[in-house]
Write a protein that holds these residues in place. Structure first.
Motif, PDB file in Angstrom:
ATOM      1  N   GLU A  59      42.151  37.390  49.880  1.00 47.87           N
ATOM      2  CA  GLU A  59      41.744  38.409  48.917  1.00 47.87           C
ATOM      3  C   GLU A  59      42.938  39.253  48.492  1.00 47.87           C
ATOM      4  O   GLU A  59      43.080  39.602  47.316  1.00 47.87           O
ATOM      5  N   ILE A  60      43.805  39.587  49.428  1.00 49.49           N
ATOM      6  CA  ILE A  60      45.004  40.358  49.097  1.00 49.49           C
ATOM      7  C   ILE A  60      45.902  39.547  48.165  1.00 49.49           C
ATOM      8  O   ILE A  60      46.477  40.088  47.210  1.00 49.49           O
ATOM      9  N   ALA A  61      46.010  38.246  48.424  1.00 46.68           N
ATOM     10  CA  ALA A  61      46.828  37.385  47.550  1.00 46.68           C
ATOM     11  C   ALA A  61      46.235  37.324  46.138  1.00 46.68           C
ATOM     12  O   ALA A  61      46.984  37.304  45.155  1.00 46.68           O
ATOM     13  N   ARG A  62      44.902  37.297  46.014  1.00 47.68           N
ATOM     14  CA  ARG A  62      44.258  37.290  44.689  1.00 47.68           C
ATOM     15  C   ARG A  62      44.546  38.593  43.948  1.00 47.68           C
ATOM     16  O   ARG A  62      44.808  38.586  42.745  1.00 47.68           O
ATOM     17  N   ASP A  63      44.480  39.697  44.659  1.00 46.08           N
ATOM     18  CA  ASP A  63      44.792  40.995  44.039  1.00 46.08           C
ATOM     19  C   ASP A  63      46.239  41.030  43.570  1.00 46.08           C
ATOM     20  O   ASP A  63      46.540  41.528  42.481  1.00 46.08           O
ATOM     21  N   GLN A  64      47.145  40.496  44.377  1.00 45.63           N
ATOM     22  CA  GLN A  64      48.560  40.483  44.017  1.00 45.63           C
ATOM     23  C   GLN A  64      48.813  39.591  42.802  1.00 45.63           C
ATOM     24  O   GLN A  64      49.614  39.914  41.939  1.00 45.63           O
ATOM     25  N   LYS A  65      48.099  38.466  42.721  1.00 44.91           N
ATOM     26  CA  LYS A  65      48.240  37.562  41.575  1.00 44.91           C
ATOM     27  C   LYS A  65      47.825  38.273  40.280  1.00 44.91           C
ATOM     28  O   LYS A  65      48.496  38.143  39.253  1.00 44.91           O
ATOM     29  N   ALA A  66      46.727  39.028  40.311  1.00 46.86           N
ATOM     30  CA  ALA A  66      46.287  39.786  39.131  1.00 46.86           C
ATOM     31  C   ALA A  66      47.328  40.833  38.759  1.00 46.86           C
ATOM     32  O   ALA A  66      47.602  41.061  37.578  1.00 46.86           O
ATOM     33  N   LYS A  67      47.923  41.449  39.768  1.00 45.51           N
ATOM     34  CA  LYS A  67      48.964  42.450  39.502  1.00 45.51           C
ATOM     35  C   LYS A  67      50.197  41.793  38.898  1.00 45.51           C
ATOM     36  O   LYS A  67      50.799  42.327  37.965  1.00 45.51           O
ATOM     37  N   ASP A  68      50.570  40.615  39.402  1.00 45.37           N
ATOM     38  CA  ASP A  68      51.725  39.894  38.863  1.00 45.37           C
ATOM     39  C   ASP A  68      51.500  39.487  37.405  1.00 45.37           C
ATOM     40  O   ASP A  68      52.436  39.484  36.610  1.00 45.37           O
ATOM     41  N   LEU A  69      50.265  39.135  37.069  1.00 47.35           N
ATOM     42  CA  LEU A  69      49.940  38.753  35.696  1.00 47.35           C
ATOM     43  C   LEU A  69      49.759  39.972  34.784  1.00 47.35           C
ATOM     44  O   LEU A  69      49.700  39.822  33.560  1.00 47.35           O
ATOM     45  N   LEU A  98      34.469  33.609  32.891  1.00 43.71           N
ATOM     46  CA  LEU A  98      34.811  34.565  33.941  1.00 43.71           C
ATOM     47  C   LEU A  98      33.547  34.884  34.729  1.00 43.71           C
ATOM     48  O   LEU A  98      32.437  34.755  34.219  1.00 43.71           O
ATOM     49  N   VAL A  99      33.728  35.324  35.970  1.00 39.29           N
ATOM     50  CA  VAL A  99      32.596  35.669  36.826  1.00 39.29           C
ATOM     51  C   VAL A  99      32.762  37.110  37.295  1.00 39.29           C
ATOM     52  O   VAL A  99      33.807  37.484  37.829  1.00 39.29           O
ATOM     53  N   GLY A 142      38.488  34.777  37.847  1.00 37.50           N
ATOM     54  CA  GLY A 142      38.626  33.674  36.909  1.00 37.50           C
ATOM     55  C   GLY A 142      37.929  32.437  37.429  1.00 37.50           C
ATOM     56  O   GLY A 142      37.441  32.399  38.559  1.00 37.50           O
ATOM     57  N   PRO A 143      37.881  31.363  36.627  1.00 39.22           N
ATOM     58  CA  PRO A 143      37.174  30.152  37.037  1.00 39.22           C
ATOM     59  C   PRO A 143      37.834  29.447  38.222  1.00 39.22           C
ATOM     60  O   PRO A 143      37.161  28.783  39.000  1.00 39.22           O
ATOM     61  N   ASP A 144      39.146  29.582  38.366  1.00 38.46           N
ATOM     62  CA  ASP A 144      39.831  28.912  39.470  1.00 38.46           C
ATOM     63  C   ASP A 144      39.924  29.792  40.716  1.00 38.46           C
ATOM     64  O   ASP A 144      40.461  29.357  41.735  1.00 38.46           O
ATOM     65  N   ASN A 145      39.422  31.020  40.662  1.00 41.20           N
ATOM     66  CA  ASN A 145      39.388  31.941  41.793  1.00 41.20           C
ATOM     67  C   ASN A 145      40.788  32.238  42.338  1.00 41.20           C
ATOM     68  O   ASN A 145      40.957  32.457  43.530  1.00 41.20           O
ATOM     69  N   GLN A 146      41.795  32.248  41.470  1.00 40.23           N
ATOM     70  CA  GLN A 146      43.156  32.514  41.889  1.00 40.23           C
ATOM     71  C   GLN A 146      43.517  33.991  41.804  1.00 40.23           C
ATOM     72  O   GLN A 146      44.509  34.418  42.370  1.00 40.23           O
ATOM     73  N   TRP A 147      42.768  34.778  41.072  1.00 37.41           N
ATOM     74  CA  TRP A 147      43.034  36.208  40.908  1.00 37.41           C
ATOM     75  C   TRP A 147      41.714  36.952  40.884  1.00 37.41           C
ATOM     76  O   TRP A 147      40.651  36.353  40.715  1.00 37.41           O
ATOM     77  N   ARG A 148      41.788  38.275  41.052  1.00 36.56           N
ATOM     78  CA  ARG A 148      40.585  39.106  40.928  1.00 36.56           C
ATOM     79  C   ARG A 148      40.973  40.528  40.564  1.00 36.56           C
ATOM     80  O   ARG A 148      42.027  41.028  40.935  1.00 36.56           O
ATOM     81  N   GLY A 160      32.269  52.617  28.373  1.00 45.29           N
ATOM     82  CA  GLY A 160      32.896  51.393  28.837  1.00 45.29           C
ATOM     83  C   GLY A 160      33.811  51.659  30.026  1.00 45.29           C
ATOM     84  O   GLY A 160      33.978  52.793  30.465  1.00 45.29           O
ATOM     85  N   ILE A 161      34.387  50.600  30.534  1.00 44.83           N
ATOM     86  CA  ILE A 161      35.265  50.681  31.704  1.00 44.83           C
ATOM     87  C   ILE A 161      36.538  49.914  31.395  1.00 44.83           C
ATOM     88  O   ILE A 161      36.488  48.803  30.865  1.00 44.83           O
ATOM     89  N   THR A 162      37.661  50.485  31.756  1.00 47.48           N
ATOM     90  CA  THR A 162      38.936  49.785  31.673  1.00 47.48           C
ATOM     91  C   THR A 162      39.426  49.559  33.092  1.00 47.48           C
ATOM     92  O   THR A 162      39.583  50.507  33.854  1.00 47.48           O
ATOM     93  N   VAL A 163      39.645  48.300  33.435  1.00 46.24           N
ATOM     94  CA  VAL A 163      40.058  47.920  34.774  1.00 46.24           C
ATOM     95  C   VAL A 163      41.435  47.300  34.699  1.00 46.24           C
ATOM     96  O   VAL A 163      41.636  46.346  33.977  1.00 46.24           O
ATOM     97  N   SER A 164      42.346  47.851  35.480  1.00 48.58           N
ATOM     98  CA  SER A 164      43.687  47.258  35.525  1.00 48.58           C
ATOM     99  C   SER A 164      43.869  46.550  36.859  1.00 48.58           C
ATOM    100  O   SER A 164      43.051  46.676  37.761  1.00 48.58           O
ATOM    101  N   SER A 165      44.954  45.838  36.987  1.00 47.67           N
ATOM    102  CA  SER A 165      45.224  45.122  38.227  1.00 47.67           C
ATOM    103  C   SER A 165      45.559  46.080  39.360  1.00 47.67           C
ATOM    104  O   SER A 165      45.638  45.674  40.508  1.00 47.67           O
ATOM    105  N   GLU A 166      45.694  47.361  39.057  1.00 48.21           N
ATOM    106  CA  GLU A 166      45.932  48.368  40.087  1.00 48.21           C
ATOM    107  C   GLU A 166      44.629  48.737  40.779  1.00 48.21           C
ATOM    108  O   GLU A 166      44.639  49.438  41.760  1.00 48.21           O
ATOM    109  N   GLY A 167      43.463  48.316  40.229  1.00 49.69           N
ATOM    110  CA  GLY A 167      42.180  48.551  40.847  1.00 49.69           C
ATOM    111  C   GLY A 167      41.501  49.847  40.429  1.00 49.69           C
ATOM    112  O   GLY A 167      40.425  50.151  40.867  1.00 49.69           O
ATOM    113  N   ALA A 168      42.126  50.610  39.560  1.00 45.01           N
ATOM    114  CA  ALA A 168      41.528  51.877  39.135  1.00 45.01           C
ATOM    115  C   ALA A 168      40.688  51.653  37.888  1.00 45.01           C
ATOM    116  O   ALA A 168      41.161  51.104  36.918  1.00 45.01           O
ATOM    117  N   ALA A 169      39.446  52.083  37.956  1.00 45.93           N
ATOM    118  CA  ALA A 169      38.571  51.975  36.793  1.00 45.93           C
ATOM    119  C   ALA A 169      38.614  53.273  36.036  1.00 45.93           C
ATOM    120  O   ALA A 169      38.502  54.344  36.600  1.00 45.93           O
TER     121      ALA A 169
END
Length: 171
Positions: A59-69, A98-99, A142-148, A160-169
């Motif tokens: 899960e930490i790796a998925r969060d980091q992947k979203a941050k990297d992207l 997306l899920v 995503g469909p490949d479950n590589q990021w979240r 509405g909500i704006t979500v960044s890879s930092e996790g803050a809504a």
């Protein structure tokens, strides 16, 4: 001459009750706790701690992947329809679907999963079967479950909500 006072029966002796009340209370409490322990499930106990640890690392790796992207998602709620715009540092995201997992903080029976279908470049649309109201934890993958993208929000959000890879809504 001595007079003998009549002796009261054992169940009317105050010292008998004073000395037996605490052991009797302990026995009754023990029986009650044994009944409770045998009738309830141990839902919080896990047998495989190493498996749990590996899952947390994934899960930490998925969060980091979203941050990297550099992922940023904007969700807008309109009754039971959710419109989502997803972008990365390289421009709009391009996934077939997306899920979104919505987790209720206390009641697992209310947890929901919403699948977003692609409607355009970086644009997705999803429908909820039931209304949502209150505080929710969300998890967008995503469909490949590589990021979240994950976080917490009060839904439905009027602006509405704006979500960044930092996790803050923000919303």
């Amino acid at each position: 001459m001595t007079e003998q006072a009549p002796i009261a029966p054992w169940y009317r002796q105050p010292w008998f009750w004073f000395l037996t009340i605490f052991p009797l209370a302990a026995i009754i409490w023990c029986i009650f706790m044994i009944i409770v322990a045998t009738n309830l499930e141990d839902t919080m106990v896990t047998d495989d701690y190493s498996k749990e640890g590996r899952g947390i690392n994934m899960e930490i790796a998925r969060d980091q992947k979203a941050k990297d992207l550099g992922m940023v998602a904007e969700m807008r709620f309109d009754d039971r329809t959710i419109a989502l715009n997803l972008s990365t540092d390289n421009g709009p995201a391009d996934f077939p679907y997306l899920v979104l997992n919505l987790f209720h903080p206390t009641l697992a029976d209310l947890d929901r999963t919403i699948q977003f279908q692609k409607t355009g470049t970086g644009q997705y649309s999803g429908k909820m079967l039931e209304d949502i109201d209150g505080r929710w934890y969300y998890d967008l993958r995503g469909p490949d479950n590589q990021w979240r993208l994950k976080g917490e929000a009060w839904l439905p959000a009027d602006n509405g909500i704006t979500v960044s890879s930092e996790g803050a809504a923000k919303g």
